[in-house]
Design a protein around this motif. Structure first.
Motif, short mmCIF file in Angstrom:
data_model
loop_
_atom_site.label_atom_id
_atom_site.label_comp_id
_atom_site.label_asym_id
_atom_site.label_seq_id
_atom_site.Cartn_x
_atom_site.Cartn_y
_atom_site.Cartn_z
N ALA A 60 -3.36 -3.42 4.90
CA ALA A 60 -4.49 -3.36 5.84
C ALA A 60 -4.13 -2.55 7.08
O ALA A 60 -4.99 -1.88 7.67
N ALA A 61 -2.86 -2.58 7.47
CA ALA A 61 -2.45 -1.82 8.65
C ALA A 61 -2.50 -0.33 8.39
O ALA A 61 -2.94 0.45 9.24
N ASP A 93 -8.34 7.00 2.37
CA ASP A 93 -8.31 5.87 3.30
C ASP A 93 -6.90 5.52 3.74
O ASP A 93 -6.71 4.66 4.60
N TYR A 94 -5.91 6.18 3.14
CA TYR A 94 -4.52 5.81 3.41
C TYR A 94 -3.66 6.98 3.88
O TYR A 94 -2.45 6.83 4.02
N GLU A 144 2.13 -4.13 4.54
CA GLU A 144 0.85 -4.66 5.03
C GLU A 144 -0.21 -3.56 4.86
O GLU A 144 -0.45 -2.77 5.77
N GLU A 148 -17.96 2.80 0.49
CA GLU A 148 -16.88 1.97 -0.04
C GLU A 148 -17.35 1.22 -1.28
O GLU A 148 -18.44 0.68 -1.34
N ARG A 185 -4.42 1.19 6.15
CA ARG A 185 -5.83 1.57 6.01
C ARG A 185 -6.51 1.61 7.37
O ARG A 185 -7.32 2.52 7.65
N ALA A 186 -6.20 0.68 8.23
CA ALA A 186 -6.81 0.67 9.57
C ALA A 186 -6.42 1.90 10.36
O ALA A 186 -7.21 2.45 11.13
N ARG A 204 -10.28 2.47 -5.29
CA ARG A 204 -9.45 2.90 -4.15
C ARG A 204 -9.76 4.35 -3.83
O ARG A 204 -9.73 5.22 -4.70
N ALA A 240 0.85 -1.18 0.00
CA ALA A 240 0.00 0.00 0.00
C ALA A 240 0.89 1.24 0.00
O ALA A 240 2.03 1.20 0.46
#
Length: 479
Positions: free
Chosen positions: A329-330, A353-354, A327, A345, A332-333, A349, A156
Motif C-alpha cells: 500500500a505504501a 500504479d507502482y 508494504e 480501477e 501504491r500510495a 493489477r 509489492a
C-alpha cells in the motif's frame, strides 16, 4: 478568403503523403526485419573473436552519422545499413564473455529474442485493460522473482529503468510510510512543514541511492553516514540513536568489493527504533538465488524494501530494474496516478500504479522469458558460475604478482599492480590491448582495477584468454 494551395503530389501508397512506402508495405517490413536479424546475428557471431573495446578508427568513423537531417525520406534498408556499418564496430562488446567492466551481464539469447517480440507488440504496459498480455507477464514475473530471491510472499514489486529508479521507488514508499505514521500525507502536502525524516546510510553507499534521496527532497548531504570496515561493510554497532521518522539504507553487495552489510543485526536494531530499512541489492541480492551463497544475505528478507537489477545478473537486455516493497500500500500510495481518461480501477493489477512512469515498455516480458528458460536451478548456476570465475581471476592474478585488495566473496575482484600510477598504466594498457575490458576504481584510497564477472557468456576459455592478456600486459608495463 485566401486561395487554397494546390495539394502536393504524394508518391506513396494509401495516401500517407511523406511516409516512405517501404514502411507500410507488408513484404518490405518482413524483409527489413529479416535484414535486422541477419545483421544482429552477424554482430553476435563475431563477439568471440573481436576485441572488446572499439578501435580508434571505428570511433572516428562515427562522424559519418553526424550528417545533416535529410530533407526527403530515405530507404529504410539504407538507414539500417548505416547503423550497422558505422554503429556496430564502435560499440563496446558488453555482450562478450570477456567484458568485466560495469556490473553488467550480456543478454541471454532468449531474452534478446523476447525483447524483439515485445518490441513488435509495442504495448504501453501501464494498464491491464489496453495491454493485458504484458501486464499479466509482468505480474507473473514479479511473483517468480519473489520466489527466486526468497523475499516475503505478497510483497509489492515494480519494474523500473534500473537500480536508480528502483531505489527511488522503494525510498518513495519509505517516505510515504514513515511520514504517514507521523500523521503527515506527503503526497498531498509535500515536505514543507513535514516532520523531519532522519536518513542513515553507509559511508560507501552507492551514488544512485543518494540521487534518489535528492530527487525525493531529502537532500544528498542531509544524511547520517555509518562507518565501514576494511571490506566496505557497515560496522555492526554503527547505527545511531533514531528519534522520529527514520529510513536506514543498507547494501547487499558493495559495488567495489561485493561485500554485504551485516543486515540481520542492523535491521533488528533499526526496527527496534521504528525505522524503515531499505536494502540496495543491485547485483548482490541475486546471491539469494544460490544455496551456497545465500548465507551472505542472511536476514535481508526482514527489511522493508529492496532494489535490484535484472540487467545485471539475470542477464536481460537494458533496461530492467526492480523495486520490492513489503508494504504494498505504501508503494501504491507513492506512485499511483489517476485521471478521467485513464482506465478505472478494477480487479486487475495496473503496473503504472507502482512505478514512476506512466508510459513504460514491457520489461516483464524479458524477465518472464529468462526465468521460464533458466528455472530456479539455472539462475543459481548462473550466479555461482560467475563467482567461480571471479575466484579464479583473484587466485591467478595473485600468483602472477598482483595484489588483491578484497575478500572475493561474490563476483567482484579488486586488483592493484603497484602504486596508483602503475595501476593506472596497466589498466589503460589492458583496455587498449582489447582481449578483455575491466574498469578502474579508487576504493578506500587505493587505485585498482575492478573485475566484475556477471555474464552467462563468460566461459573458462574467456577467463584463460583474459588472464593471459592481463599477465602479459602487466609484465610489459611494469618491465
Amino acid at each position: 478568403m485566401a486561395p487554397v494551395a494546390p495539394q502536393a503530389h504524394c508518391a506513396v501508397t494509401q495516401g500517407n503523403c511523406g511516409i516512405p512506402s517501404q514502411l507500410i508495405e507488408e513484404a518490405t517490413v518482413k524483409q527489413l526485419l529479416e535484414q535486422a536479424a541477419h545483421r544482429a546475428t552477424a554482430y553476435l557471431d563475431q563477439l568471440p573473436t573481436r576485441r572488446v573495446a572499439p578501435t580508434g578508427e571505428a570511433i572516428a568513423a562515427l562522424a559519418g552519422l553526424a550528417i545533416p537531417l535529410p530533407e526527403e525520406p530515405q530507404p529504410a534498408e539504407a538507414t539500417l545499413r548505416l547503423l550497422d556499418e558505422l554503429g556496430s564496430p564502435a560499440t563496446t562488446a558488453t555482450a562478450s564473455g570477456r567484458y568485466f567492466g560495469f556490473v553488467t551481464g550480456g543478454s541471454l539469447p532468449v531474452t534478446l529474442a523476447s525483447n524483439w517480440l515485445a518490441t513488435a507488440w509495442d504495448q504501453n504496459s501501464a494498464h491491464f485493460g489496453p495491454a493485458p498480455a504484458t501486464a499479466t507477464l509482468e505480474q507473473v514475473a514479479l511473483g517468480w522473482l519473489l520466489e527466486v530471491l526468497q523475499l516475503p510472499a505478497g510483497s509489492a514489486a515494480a519494474f523500473a529503468t534500473g537500480a536508480t529508479m528502483a531505489n527511488f521507488s522503494a525510498l518513495a514508499a519509505a517516505r510515504h510510510a514513515v511520514l504517514a505514521r507521523a500523521g503527515w500525507d506527503v503526497e498531498a502536502d509535500g515536505l514543507i512543514g513535514a516532520p523531519p525524516v532522519t536518513v542513515v546510510l553507509s559511508e560507501e553507499v552507492h551514488p544512485t541511492v543518494l540521487k534518489g534521496l535528492g530527487l525525493l527532497g531529502f537532500g544528498r548531504k542531509r544524511v547520517l553516514r555509518m562507518p565501514v570496515d576494511g571490506q566496505g561493510r557497515v560496522l555492526p554497532d554503527a547505527l545511531p540513536r533514531l528519534d522520529g521518522p527514520a529510513i536506514v539504507c543498507l547494501q547487499a553487495g558493495n559495488v567495489n568489493t561485493g561485500a554485504f552489510d551485516p543486515v540481520a543485526e542492523l535491521i533488528a536494531a533499526a526496527h527496534a527504533q521504528g525505522a524503515w530499512v531499505h536494502v540496495d541489492g543491485a547485483f548482490g541480492l541475486w546471491a539469494r538465488a544460490s544455496d551456497s551463497l545465500r548465507t551472505l544475505t542472511a536476514g535481508t528478507e526482514h527489511a522493508d524494501s529492496w532494489a535490484t537489477d535484472a540487467h545485471k545478473w539475470l542477464n536481460v537486455p537494458y533496461d530492467s530494474g526492480i523495486a520490492f516493497v513489503r508494504e504494498g500500500a505504501a508503494l501504491r500510495a507513492a506512485m499511483a496516478v489517476t485521471a478521467d481518461y485513464l482506465p478505472q480501477e478494477g480487479p486487475q493489477r495496473n503496473p503504472s500504479d507502482y512505478t514512476p512512469e506512466l508510459s513504460r515498455r514491457a520489461r516483464g516480458v524479458d524477465v518472464w522469458a529468462a526465468l521460464h528458460t533458466l528455472g530456479r536451478r539455472g539462475v543459481a548456476a548462473l550466479v555461482e558460475q560467475c563467482c567461480a570465475h571471479a575466484r579464479r581471476f583473484a587466485r591467478e592474478l595473485r600468483e602472477a604478482g598482483a595484489e588483491i585488495l578484497n575478500d572475493v566473496v561474490l563476483n567482484q575482484v579488486l586488483v592493484r599492480f603497484g602504486d596508483a600510477d602503475a595501476t593506472r598504466r596497466v589498466v589503460a594498457a589492458i583496455q587498449a590491448e582489447g582481449t578483455c575490458w575491466a574498469g578502474i576504481t579508487v576504493w578506500q584510497g587505493h587505485t585498482a582495477m575492478r573485475i566484475s564477472v556477471s555474464s552467462w557468456a563468460t566461459t573458462d576459455e574467456d577467463v584463460t584468454r583474459s588472464l593471459e592478456a592481463m599477465r602479459r600486459v602487466m609484465r610489459e608495463v611494469r618491465g
